[in-house]
Design a protein around this motif. Structure first.
Motif, PDB file in Angstrom:
ATOM      1  N   LEU A   1      10.586  26.796  -7.983  1.00  0.00           N
ATOM      2  CA  LEU A   1      11.388  26.729  -9.208  1.00  0.00           C
ATOM      3  C   LEU A   1      12.345  27.912  -9.305  1.00  0.00           C
ATOM      4  N   LYS A   2      13.461  27.682  -9.980  1.00  0.00           N
ATOM      5  CA  LYS A   2      14.454  28.728 -10.243  1.00  0.00           C
ATOM      6  C   LYS A   2      14.743  28.735 -11.742  1.00  0.00           C
ATOM      7  N   VAL A   3      15.051  29.903 -12.296  1.00  0.00           N
ATOM      8  CA  VAL A   3      15.414  30.018 -13.699  1.00  0.00           C
ATOM      9  C   VAL A   3      16.696  29.223 -13.933  1.00  0.00           C
ATOM     10  N   GLY A   4      16.691  28.408 -15.000  1.00  0.00           N
ATOM     11  CA  GLY A   4      17.838  27.577 -15.328  1.00  0.00           C
ATOM     12  C   GLY A   4      17.742  26.165 -14.779  1.00  0.00           C
ATOM     13  N   GLU A   5      16.806  25.913 -13.892  1.00  0.00           N
ATOM     14  CA  GLU A   5      16.628  24.584 -13.299  1.00  0.00           C
ATOM     15  C   GLU A   5      16.082  23.622 -14.344  1.00  0.00           C
ATOM     16  N   GLU A   6      16.592  22.395 -14.361  1.00  0.00           N
ATOM     17  CA  GLU A   6      16.106  21.383 -15.301  1.00  0.00           C
ATOM     18  C   GLU A   6      14.965  20.613 -14.642  1.00  0.00           C
ATOM     19  N   VAL A   7      13.878  20.447 -15.399  1.00  0.00           N
ATOM     20  CA  VAL A   7      12.687  19.780 -14.870  1.00  0.00           C
ATOM     21  C   VAL A   7      12.155  18.789 -15.897  1.00  0.00           C
ATOM     22  N   THR A   8      11.419  17.803 -15.399  1.00  0.00           N
ATOM     23  CA  THR A   8      10.707  16.866 -16.261  1.00  0.00           C
ATOM     24  C   THR A   8       9.242  17.287 -16.272  1.00  0.00           C
TER      25      THR A   8
ATOM     26  N   LYS B   1      14.271  23.190 -19.454  1.00  0.00           N
ATOM     27  CA  LYS B   1      14.853  24.123 -18.487  1.00  0.00           C
ATOM     28  C   LYS B   1      13.906  25.282 -18.281  1.00  0.00           C
ATOM     29  N   VAL B   2      13.805  25.721 -17.039  1.00  0.00           N
ATOM     30  CA  VAL B   2      12.978  26.874 -16.701  1.00  0.00           C
ATOM     31  C   VAL B   2      13.631  28.104 -17.320  1.00  0.00           C
ATOM     32  N   SER B   3      12.904  28.763 -18.242  1.00  0.00           N
ATOM     33  CA  SER B   3      13.463  29.928 -18.925  1.00  0.00           C
ATOM     34  C   SER B   3      12.905  31.238 -18.383  1.00  0.00           C
ATOM     35  N   GLY B   4      11.776  31.176 -17.701  1.00  0.00           N
ATOM     36  CA  GLY B   4      11.190  32.384 -17.141  1.00  0.00           C
ATOM     37  C   GLY B   4      10.130  32.040 -16.124  1.00  0.00           C
ATOM     38  N   ILE B   5       9.970  32.942 -15.148  1.00  0.00           N
ATOM     39  CA  ILE B   5       8.973  32.722 -14.093  1.00  0.00           C
ATOM     40  C   ILE B   5       8.089  33.954 -13.997  1.00  0.00           C
ATOM     41  N   THR B   6       6.775  33.720 -13.946  1.00  0.00           N
ATOM     42  CA  THR B   6       5.807  34.805 -13.742  1.00  0.00           C
ATOM     43  C   THR B   6       5.000  34.482 -12.497  1.00  0.00           C
ATOM     44  N   ASN B   7       4.074  35.369 -12.137  1.00  0.00           N
ATOM     45  CA  ASN B   7       3.260  35.107 -10.953  1.00  0.00           C
ATOM     46  C   ASN B   7       2.218  34.022 -11.198  1.00  0.00           C
ATOM     47  N   PHE B   8       1.967  33.659 -12.461  1.00  0.00           N
ATOM     48  CA  PHE B   8       0.958  32.629 -12.753  1.00  0.00           C
ATOM     49  C   PHE B   8       1.559  31.312 -13.211  1.00  0.00           C
ATOM     50  N   GLY B   9       2.871  31.228 -13.371  1.00  0.00           N
ATOM     51  CA  GLY B   9       3.468  29.976 -13.805  1.00  0.00           C
ATOM     52  C   GLY B   9       4.904  30.151 -14.249  1.00  0.00           C
ATOM     53  N   ALA B  10       5.420  29.137 -14.945  1.00  0.00           N
ATOM     54  CA  ALA B  10       6.803  29.156 -15.406  1.00  0.00           C
ATOM     55  C   ALA B  10       6.859  28.726 -16.862  1.00  0.00           C
ATOM     56  N   PHE B  11       7.734  29.382 -17.625  1.00  0.00           N
ATOM     57  CA  PHE B  11       7.958  29.014 -19.010  1.00  0.00           C
ATOM     58  C   PHE B  11       9.115  28.035 -19.063  1.00  0.00           C
ATOM     59  N   ILE B  12       8.919  26.947 -19.801  1.00  0.00           N
ATOM     60  CA  ILE B  12       9.904  25.889 -19.892  1.00  0.00           C
ATOM     61  C   ILE B  12      10.404  25.809 -21.328  1.00  0.00           C
ATOM     62  N   ASP B  13      11.742  25.909 -21.507  1.00  0.00           N
ATOM     63  CA  ASP B  13      12.361  25.755 -22.816  1.00  0.00           C
ATOM     64  C   ASP B  13      12.521  24.267 -23.078  1.00  0.00           C
ATOM     65  N   LEU B  14      11.832  23.764 -24.119  1.00  0.00           N
ATOM     66  CA  LEU B  14      11.835  22.339 -24.418  1.00  0.00           C
ATOM     67  C   LEU B  14      12.890  21.971 -25.456  1.00  0.00           C
ATOM     68  N   GLY B  15      13.627  22.942 -25.950  1.00  0.00           N
ATOM     69  CA  GLY B  15      14.627  22.694 -26.987  1.00  0.00           C
ATOM     70  C   GLY B  15      13.994  22.788 -28.364  1.00  0.00           C
ATOM     71  N   GLY B  16      14.831  22.994 -29.373  1.00  0.00           N
ATOM     72  CA  GLY B  16      14.317  23.092 -30.737  1.00  0.00           C
ATOM     73  C   GLY B  16      13.450  24.311 -30.954  1.00  0.00           C
ATOM     74  N   GLY B  17      13.651  25.361 -30.151  1.00  0.00           N
ATOM     75  CA  GLY B  17      12.861  26.578 -30.294  1.00  0.00           C
ATOM     76  C   GLY B  17      11.452  26.479 -29.734  1.00  0.00           C
ATOM     77  N   LYS B  18      11.143  25.429 -29.025  1.00  0.00           N
ATOM     78  CA  LYS B  18       9.804  25.237 -28.446  1.00  0.00           C
ATOM     79  C   LYS B  18       9.801  25.641 -26.975  1.00  0.00           C
ATOM     80  N   THR B  19       8.743  26.332 -26.568  1.00  0.00           N
ATOM     81  CA  THR B  19       8.572  26.745 -25.182  1.00  0.00           C
ATOM     82  C   THR B  19       7.150  26.406 -24.751  1.00  0.00           C
ATOM     83  N   GLY B  20       7.005  25.976 -23.498  1.00  0.00           N
ATOM     84  CA  GLY B  20       5.683  25.669 -22.956  1.00  0.00           C
ATOM     85  C   GLY B  20       5.494  26.340 -21.615  1.00  0.00           C
TER      86      GLY B  20
END
Length: 152
Positions: free
Chosen positions: A50-57, A12-31
């Motif tokens: 992209l929108k915050v909260g959106e689910e992505v692969t 899930k998209v957890s945050g958006i910046t001007n250079f990209g988006a942070f994705i919460d992968l579960g288990g405390g991992k973020t990419g």
């Protein structure tokens, strides 16, 4: 959960910046998905895609020693073969000329197992390089007041 390069994950998209988006992968991992990895086309504003909260692969592209995870959305999408862009192979063109690059046909590579061919190519390259550098130095030193420049 082990995150390895080449694995497709849901997140899930957890945050958006001007250079990209942070994705919460579960288990405390973020990419991080860099803005260039969001879509095949040019993305000027990531908020339009992209929108915050959106689910992505996503596809894991890098995993750093410090725990940073690089992700890609565009590489995670499976495309049919006919949709993939194939670029036509072009002949290499020399800059500022219309003539295609042709390997020097006059050198004989059968002597000394190809060593003569490499040596002659290298010596020709070094001579051309020296000529270009001396021309460049002559033209720039006079303009910026370097060594040997013109003085009024």
């Amino acid at each position: 959960m082990s995150i390895e390069v080449g694995v497709k994950l849901k997140g899930k998209v957890s945050g958006i910046t001007n250079f990209g988006a942070f994705i919460d992968l579960g288990g405390g991992k973020t990419g991080l998905v860099h803005i260039s990895e969001v879509s095949d086309g040019f993305v000027k504003d990531i908020n339009e895609v992209l929108k915050v909260g959106e689910e992505v692969t996503v596809l894991v592209t890098t995993v750093g020693n410090d725990g940073k995870v690089g992700l890609s959305i565009r590489k995670a999408v499976d495309k049919p073969k006919e949709e993939r862009r194939e670029f036509p192979k072009k002949e290499f063109q020399r800059p500022n000329t219309k003539k295609p690059f042709v390997k020097n046909q006059n050198t004989n590579s059968s002597n000394m197992g190809g060593k003569q061919d490499f040596d002659s190519l290298m010596s020709g390259f070094l001579k051309d390089s020296d000529d270009r550098l001396s021309t460049l130095r002559r033209s720039t030193e006079g303009k910026r007041g370097g060594r040997g420049g013109r003085r009024n």
